[in-house]
Design a protein around this motif. Structure first.
Motif, PDB file in Angstrom:
ATOM      1  N   CYS A   1     -41.370 -52.317-107.447  1.00 50.60           N
ATOM      2  CA  CYS A   1     -41.954 -51.358-108.385  1.00 50.60           C
ATOM      3  C   CYS A   1     -43.469 -51.476-108.444  1.00 50.60           C
ATOM      4  O   CYS A   1     -44.025 -52.566-108.327  1.00 50.60           O
ATOM      5  N   ALA A   2     -44.100 -50.315-108.629  1.00 48.23           N
ATOM      6  CA  ALA A   2     -45.531 -50.253-108.912  1.00 48.23           C
ATOM      7  C   ALA A   2     -45.716 -49.510-110.228  1.00 48.23           C
ATOM      8  O   ALA A   2     -44.876 -48.694-110.617  1.00 48.23           O
ATOM      9  N   ILE A   3     -46.804 -49.785-110.908  1.00 46.69           N
ATOM     10  CA  ILE A   3     -47.093 -49.151-112.206  1.00 46.69           C
ATOM     11  C   ILE A   3     -48.326 -48.268-112.059  1.00 46.69           C
ATOM     12  O   ILE A   3     -49.313 -48.666-111.420  1.00 46.69           O
ATOM     13  N   TYR A   4     -48.263 -47.059-112.650  1.00 46.13           N
ATOM     14  CA  TYR A   4     -49.436 -46.195-112.678  1.00 46.13           C
ATOM     15  C   TYR A   4     -49.770 -45.867-114.134  1.00 46.13           C
ATOM     16  O   TYR A   4     -48.876 -45.545-114.931  1.00 46.13           O
ATOM     17  N   ALA A   5     -51.049 -45.970-114.489  1.00 47.79           N
ATOM     18  CA  ALA A   5     -51.506 -45.655-115.851  1.00 47.79           C
ATOM     19  C   ALA A   5     -52.796 -44.864-115.761  1.00 47.79           C
ATOM     20  O   ALA A   5     -53.601 -45.043-114.830  1.00 47.79           O
ATOM     21  N   ARG A   6     -53.012 -43.984-116.747  1.00 46.09           N
ATOM     22  CA  ARG A   6     -54.211 -43.144-116.746  1.00 46.09           C
ATOM     23  C   ARG A   6     -54.575 -42.754-118.172  1.00 46.09           C
ATOM     24  O   ARG A   6     -53.699 -42.531-119.012  1.00 46.09           O
ATOM     25  N   VAL A   7     -55.877 -42.679-118.436  1.00 50.58           N
ATOM     26  CA  VAL A   7     -56.389 -42.057-119.667  1.00 50.58           C
ATOM     27  C   VAL A   7     -57.545 -41.145-119.286  1.00 50.58           C
ATOM     28  O   VAL A   7     -58.280 -41.415-118.331  1.00 50.58           O
TER      29      VAL A   7
ATOM     30  N   VAL B   1     -60.159 -40.305-121.318  1.00 52.65           N
ATOM     31  CA  VAL B   1     -61.411 -40.838-121.855  1.00 52.65           C
ATOM     32  C   VAL B   1     -61.419 -42.342-121.643  1.00 52.65           C
ATOM     33  O   VAL B   1     -60.439 -43.027-121.961  1.00 52.65           O
ATOM     34  N   SER B   2     -62.494 -42.852-121.076  1.00 52.65           N
ATOM     35  CA  SER B   2     -62.577 -44.277-120.750  1.00 52.65           C
ATOM     36  C   SER B   2     -62.261 -45.139-121.965  1.00 52.65           C
ATOM     37  O   SER B   2     -62.751 -44.898-123.066  1.00 52.65           O
ATOM     38  N   SER B   3     -61.417 -46.157-121.758  1.00 53.07           N
ATOM     39  CA  SER B   3     -60.942 -47.010-122.851  1.00 53.07           C
ATOM     40  C   SER B   3     -61.961 -48.089-123.185  1.00 53.07           C
ATOM     41  O   SER B   3     -62.665 -48.590-122.306  1.00 53.07           O
ATOM     42  N   PRO B   4     -62.055 -48.496-124.474  1.00 53.50           N
ATOM     43  CA  PRO B   4     -62.966 -49.591-124.843  1.00 53.50           C
ATOM     44  C   PRO B   4     -62.505 -50.908-124.249  1.00 53.50           C
ATOM     45  O   PRO B   4     -61.327 -51.097-123.934  1.00 53.50           O
ATOM     46  N   GLU B   5     -63.448 -51.838-124.123  1.00 55.00           N
ATOM     47  CA  GLU B   5     -63.139 -53.128-123.500  1.00 55.00           C
ATOM     48  C   GLU B   5     -62.423 -54.073-124.455  1.00 55.00           C
ATOM     49  O   GLU B   5     -61.742 -54.998-124.044  1.00 55.00           O
ATOM     50  N   THR B   6     -62.593 -53.862-125.750  1.00 49.98           N
ATOM     51  CA  THR B   6     -62.027 -54.804-126.725  1.00 49.98           C
ATOM     52  C   THR B   6     -60.750 -54.243-127.331  1.00 49.98           C
ATOM     53  O   THR B   6     -60.575 -53.030-127.440  1.00 49.98           O
ATOM     54  N   GLY B   7     -59.848 -55.159-127.765  1.00 45.47           N
ATOM     55  CA  GLY B   7     -58.616 -54.737-128.421  1.00 45.47           C
ATOM     56  C   GLY B   7     -57.596 -54.205-127.428  1.00 45.47           C
ATOM     57  O   GLY B   7     -57.847 -54.073-126.233  1.00 45.47           O
ATOM     58  N   LEU B   8     -56.424 -53.885-127.944  1.00 48.92           N
ATOM     59  CA  LEU B   8     -55.346 -53.330-127.123  1.00 48.92           C
ATOM     60  C   LEU B   8     -55.573 -51.833-126.995  1.00 48.92           C
ATOM     61  O   LEU B   8     -55.353 -51.083-127.944  1.00 48.92           O
ATOM     62  N   ASN B   9     -56.041 -51.396-125.848  1.00 48.64           N
ATOM     63  CA  ASN B   9     -56.314 -49.973-125.671  1.00 48.64           C
ATOM     64  C   ASN B   9     -55.121 -49.264-125.057  1.00 48.64           C
ATOM     65  O   ASN B   9     -54.091 -49.873-124.736  1.00 48.64           O
ATOM     66  N   SER B  10     -55.262 -47.945-124.869  1.00 51.36           N
ATOM     67  CA  SER B  10     -54.154 -47.124-124.382  1.00 51.36           C
ATOM     68  C   SER B  10     -53.688 -47.544-122.991  1.00 51.36           C
ATOM     69  O   SER B  10     -52.485 -47.583-122.714  1.00 51.36           O
ATOM     70  N   LEU B  11     -54.627 -47.856-122.107  1.00 53.30           N
ATOM     71  CA  LEU B  11     -54.256 -48.283-120.755  1.00 53.30           C
ATOM     72  C   LEU B  11     -53.424 -49.560-120.787  1.00 53.30           C
ATOM     73  O   LEU B  11     -52.401 -49.670-120.106  1.00 53.30           O
ATOM     74  N   GLN B  12     -53.873 -50.539-121.567  1.00 52.33           N
ATOM     75  CA  GLN B  12     -53.137 -51.796-121.654  1.00 52.33           C
ATOM     76  C   GLN B  12     -51.749 -51.581-122.247  1.00 52.33           C
ATOM     77  O   GLN B  12     -50.764 -52.190-121.807  1.00 52.33           O
TER      78      GLN B  12
ATOM     79  N   VAL C   1     -44.336 -55.546-107.673  1.00 51.14           N
ATOM     80  CA  VAL C   1     -44.837 -56.079-106.403  1.00 51.14           C
ATOM     81  C   VAL C   1     -46.323 -55.794-106.183  1.00 51.14           C
ATOM     82  O   VAL C   1     -46.879 -56.206-105.173  1.00 51.14           O
ATOM     83  N   ALA C   2     -46.965 -55.070-107.096  1.00 59.08           N
ATOM     84  CA  ALA C   2     -48.385 -54.742-106.888  1.00 59.08           C
ATOM     85  C   ALA C   2     -49.091 -54.672-108.234  1.00 59.08           C
ATOM     86  O   ALA C   2     -48.473 -54.404-109.255  1.00 59.08           O
ATOM     87  N   PRO C   3     -50.396 -54.930-108.246  1.00 60.19           N
ATOM     88  CA  PRO C   3     -51.157 -54.744-109.494  1.00 60.19           C
ATOM     89  C   PRO C   3     -51.067 -53.278-109.935  1.00 60.19           C
ATOM     90  O   PRO C   3     -50.880 -52.380-109.110  1.00 60.19           O
ATOM     91  N   ALA C   4     -51.196 -53.055-111.215  1.00 61.58           N
ATOM     92  CA  ALA C   4     -51.101 -51.685-111.736  1.00 61.58           C
ATOM     93  C   ALA C   4     -52.217 -50.811-111.162  1.00 61.58           C
ATOM     94  O   ALA C   4     -53.351 -51.266-110.992  1.00 61.58           O
ATOM     95  N   TYR C   5     -51.865 -49.579-110.838  1.00 64.40           N
ATOM     96  CA  TYR C   5     -52.836 -48.587-110.386  1.00 64.40           C
ATOM     97  C   TYR C   5     -53.368 -47.896-111.646  1.00 64.40           C
ATOM     98  O   TYR C   5     -52.622 -47.214-112.356  1.00 64.40           O
ATOM     99  N   ILE C   6     -54.666 -48.035-111.913  1.00 61.38           N
ATOM    100  CA  ILE C   6     -55.229 -47.585-113.194  1.00 61.38           C
ATOM    101  C   ILE C   6     -56.403 -46.639-112.941  1.00 61.38           C
ATOM    102  O   ILE C   6     -57.341 -46.973-112.211  1.00 61.38           O
ATOM    103  N   ASP C   7     -56.325 -45.449-113.540  1.00 66.96           N
ATOM    104  CA  ASP C   7     -57.439 -44.501-113.535  1.00 66.96           C
ATOM    105  C   ASP C   7     -57.974 -44.409-114.961  1.00 66.96           C
ATOM    106  O   ASP C   7     -57.359 -43.788-115.832  1.00 66.96           O
ATOM    107  N   ASP C   8     -59.100 -45.043-115.199  1.00 67.34           N
ATOM    108  CA  ASP C   8     -59.697 -45.100-116.532  1.00 67.34           C
ATOM    109  C   ASP C   8     -60.776 -44.024-116.649  1.00 67.34           C
ATOM    110  O   ASP C   8     -61.809 -44.082-115.986  1.00 67.34           O
ATOM    111  N   GLY C   9     -60.517 -43.025-117.513  1.00 72.79           N
ATOM    112  CA  GLY C   9     -61.503 -41.968-117.740  1.00 72.79           C
ATOM    113  C   GLY C   9     -61.415 -40.836-116.740  1.00 72.79           C
ATOM    114  O   GLY C   9     -62.428 -40.204-116.421  1.00 72.79           O
ATOM    115  N   TYR C  10     -60.211 -40.526-116.238  1.00 72.75           N
ATOM    116  CA  TYR C  10     -60.033 -39.435-115.280  1.00 72.75           C
ATOM    117  C   TYR C  10     -59.060 -38.398-115.849  1.00 72.75           C
ATOM    118  O   TYR C  10     -58.006 -38.739-116.385  1.00 72.75           O
TER     119      TYR C  10
END
Length: 470
Positions: A25-31, A33-44, A65-74
């Protein structure tokens, strides 16, 4: 190894394989608007929910089997995203068996893009798992549900866009500026209102006055750039610089038609009086617009009747968001030629990319090549016809192939009137995307054409009598 290509949730467990198998399995996540660095954000939160679901399925052979594929702010309005691009590359190499997402709209909010992605997933035997939606694309109802969910996601995005536009209209009507491009000659004050910048305002006023005596736009542009005049410089919040460049025909036209210079602001699809001070008086504005209008009449022939042989797709060409293309034909040039285009609609603020203007020759060649390929081998057409059309006599496979083969055989003799008639009967609409053109077939028109070939095909199938020798 067997694979299940459905989209499932924790409440709808995948069927157990006949023998123990591993699902990589692979994980894909996207938001958007770019997520803040602190706290539990939407991407996390998305990634943790997907990891927890994969962990809950480890007894059936699931593993990450792979690190999450993350598009932050797209944006989800298109697939032009770095992590999505890498995901597609990796799934084509067989790196994993399933892509896990929190919701389907994390992949895309576009119906077309979702359909294209599912084709790619199916072609590589890769499953898509949405942990909050019950979907199974292997059955018709699942596909219908998929289209409905994506449609509502797109609808939700368009409603949000309307709310934003309404907010801008209210703000602009109160005299505050809500657009990115501040006109040359103005700056924003603390109240977000346009305020005159003296030196830039003098430059803008001089450009309007020079336009009155300029022999042509090209001569004026050369004059302005020789004087060192530059377009308005904008620096974005992240430090990117825009503008501050020599004038060209496009930027000069934008300046000359900008009604902000006479104290107006645009909202509600039209211009309204504003509270900011004008730079150009009405007399000078009217003189400039009269000259521009006169030149526009000389460069085109919009008042003449459009010849459908030159524009057989008139009214059938659309940008992918539904806005219609218009036609444009130039006046007779010195080389004895006219230039014809399907003119793209004006770009809106919501456009991720500018609508593309196409020459008639370019677009007609695309459509003709498409029809010729289908005439030569109509089998893909036949397979995709709805069942209610396949059952009609004129859609008998043998008759379709024989008739369209006849059309392909005489392709070299096609003249403009015949091409126009073919487009009229066979093309329902042409949808233009930033990087491709989609041609939609008109089934009733094809049915009519095939019926007209019935007597021709019958006469050609009769044995010919031998000619007696004298």
């Amino acid at each position: 190894m067997s694979h299940d290509t459905g989209i499932r949730t924790p409440g709808q467990e995948p069927p157990q394989p006949t023998s123990f198998s591993t699902r990589r399995c692979a994980i894909y996540a996207r938001v958007s608007v770019s997520s803040p660095e602190t706290g539990l954000n939407s991407l996390q939160a998305q990634v943790q929910a997907c990891e927890a679901y994969i962990q809950s399925q480890r007894d059936t052979g699931w593993e990450l089997v792979a690190p999450a594929y993350i598009d932050d702010g797209y944006s989800g309005g298109n697939l032009d995203r770095p992590a999505m691009g890498q995901l597609i590359k990796d799934l084509k190499t067989g790196k994993f068996d399933a892509v896990v997402v929190q919701r389907l709209d994390r992949l895309s909010r576009s119906i077309k893009d979702i359909c294209d992605l599912l084709i790619t997933f199916n072609s590589t035997n890769t499953a898509v798992v949405s942990i909050t939606q019950t979907l199974a694309t292997a059955i018709p109802t699942g596909r219908l549900t998929l289209h409905l969910l994506t449609t509502f996601s797109q609808f939700e995005r368009e409603i949000a866009g309307e709310r934003t536009r309404d907010k801008f209209a209210i703000t602009r009507s109160s005299g505050r500026w809500q657009r990115n491009g501040i006109p040359l000659g103005y700056v924003l004050n603390d109240q977000q209102e346009l305020q005159i910048h003296a030196s830039e305002a003098a430059m803008a006023r001089d450009i309007f006055e020079r336009f009155l005596s300029a022999d042509s736009m090209a001569a004026l542009i050369e004059d302005l750039n020789a004087l060192g005049y530059r377009t308005k410089l904008h620096i974005s919040l992240n430090g990117n610089r825009h503008g501050g460049k020599p004038f060209d025909r496009n930027t000069l036209n934008q300046l000359l038609r900008n009604r902000a210079y006479i104290g107006e602001v645009f909202y509600g699809d039209e211009w309204h009086p504003s509270h900011h001070e004008p730079i150009i008086d009405r007399a000078l504005w009217n003189q400039v617009q009269a000259i521009r209008s006169d030149r526009a009449r000389r460069t085109g022939i919009p008042s003449s009747k459009i010849d459908e042989r030159n524009f057989p797709l008139e009214g059938q060409v659309f940008w992918h968001d539904g806005r219609a293309y218009t036609t444009f034909e130039s006046s007779l040039r010195g080389n004895g030629r006219r230039y014809r285009y399907y003119k793209a609609p004006a770009r809106s603020k919501e456009d991720a990319s500018s609508p593309v203007t196409l020459s008639t020759a370019q677009l007609h060649r695309l459509v003709i090549d498409y029809l010729m390929a289908c005439f030569e081998d109509p089998q893909p057409w036949l397979e995709n016809f709805p069942d209610e059309w396949k059952s009609r006599p004129e859609f008998d496979p043998t008759h379709v192939k024989r008739s369209l083969h006849m059309m392909h055989t005489v392709r070299l003799y096609y003249m403009a009137p015949l091409i126009a008639e073919l487009f009229k009967h066979l093309i329902d609409r042409v949808i233009v995307y930033p990087s491709q053109v989609q041609i939609v077939l008109n089934l009733p028109g094809l049915s009519e054409l095939l019926r007209s070939f019935k007597p021709i095909a019958a006469s050609l199938s009769k044995p010919q009598k031998p000619v007696k020798k004298a």
